[in-house]
Design an enzyme around this catalytic site. Structure first.
Site: not given
Length: 187
Positions: A13, A8-10
């Protein structure tokens, strides 16, 4: 060996959906880091551990990378190791020529879609500026941040209470705490 990769990007998340989809994998590499960046430690560990006959399984190709070039490079490294790639969402298996071709087409189309989205965003921001509106977030009230930091330092309030009293979001408060800690460490 079936090897899963979830990303996931963050940090805020959740990986659960991807982990659930990869439940049949014998090993799952997972990380919370943007796909646009080149440094992805778990991806590198996975690529280094690949052996002939392994299958890399991802929930969808965007988990491996964001740009066409990046995805193609990663896929080439996987193929060079003698492994194959399976995307659960796109339902492609690169063990066949048709699967490799279809995967390449999907990657190019995803990159095109991302480029169009960025282009439209830039055009929308330019149009708003031409009408006198500024994009982005409103500036943070430094007095509120100072009050939030004072409450935080007192250790008498929970983060929820601090954010409710001051209107400063939790992520903003953490960012200012980190900045302050970093500047104190430099001294």
């Amino acid at each position: 060996m079936k090897i899963g990769y979830a990303r996931v990007s963050r940090v805020d998340q959740n990986l659960d959906r991807q982990i659930d989809a990869l439940k049949d994998c014998e090993r799952i590499y997972q990380e919370k880091i943007t796909g646009a960046g080149k440094v992805r430690p778990e991806l590198e560990r996975m690529l280094d551990a690949l052996r002939e006959g392994d299958k890399v399984i991802v929930s969808d190709f965007t988990r491996l990378g964001r740009s066409t070039r990046d995805l193609m490079d990663i896929m080439q490294r996987i193929r060079d190791a003698g492994a194959e790639i399976v995307s659960l969402k796109e339902n492609f298996d690169t063990s066949s020529a048709i699967g490799r071709m279809m995967m390449s087409m999907v990657i190019v189309l995803a990159d095109f879609e991302r480029s169009i989205l960025l282009e439209r965003t830039r055009e929308g921001l330019a149009a708003a500026r031409a009408r006198g509106r500024c994009g982005g977030r409103k500036p943070i009230d430094s007095r509120k941040v100072k009050d939030a930091l004072t409450l935080y330092d007192s250790k008498q309030y929970t983060l929820r209470e601090i954010t409710e009293r001051t209107g400063v979001k939790r992520s903003t408060l953490y960012r200012y705490i980190q900045k302050r800690t970093a500047s104190q460490a430099e001294v």
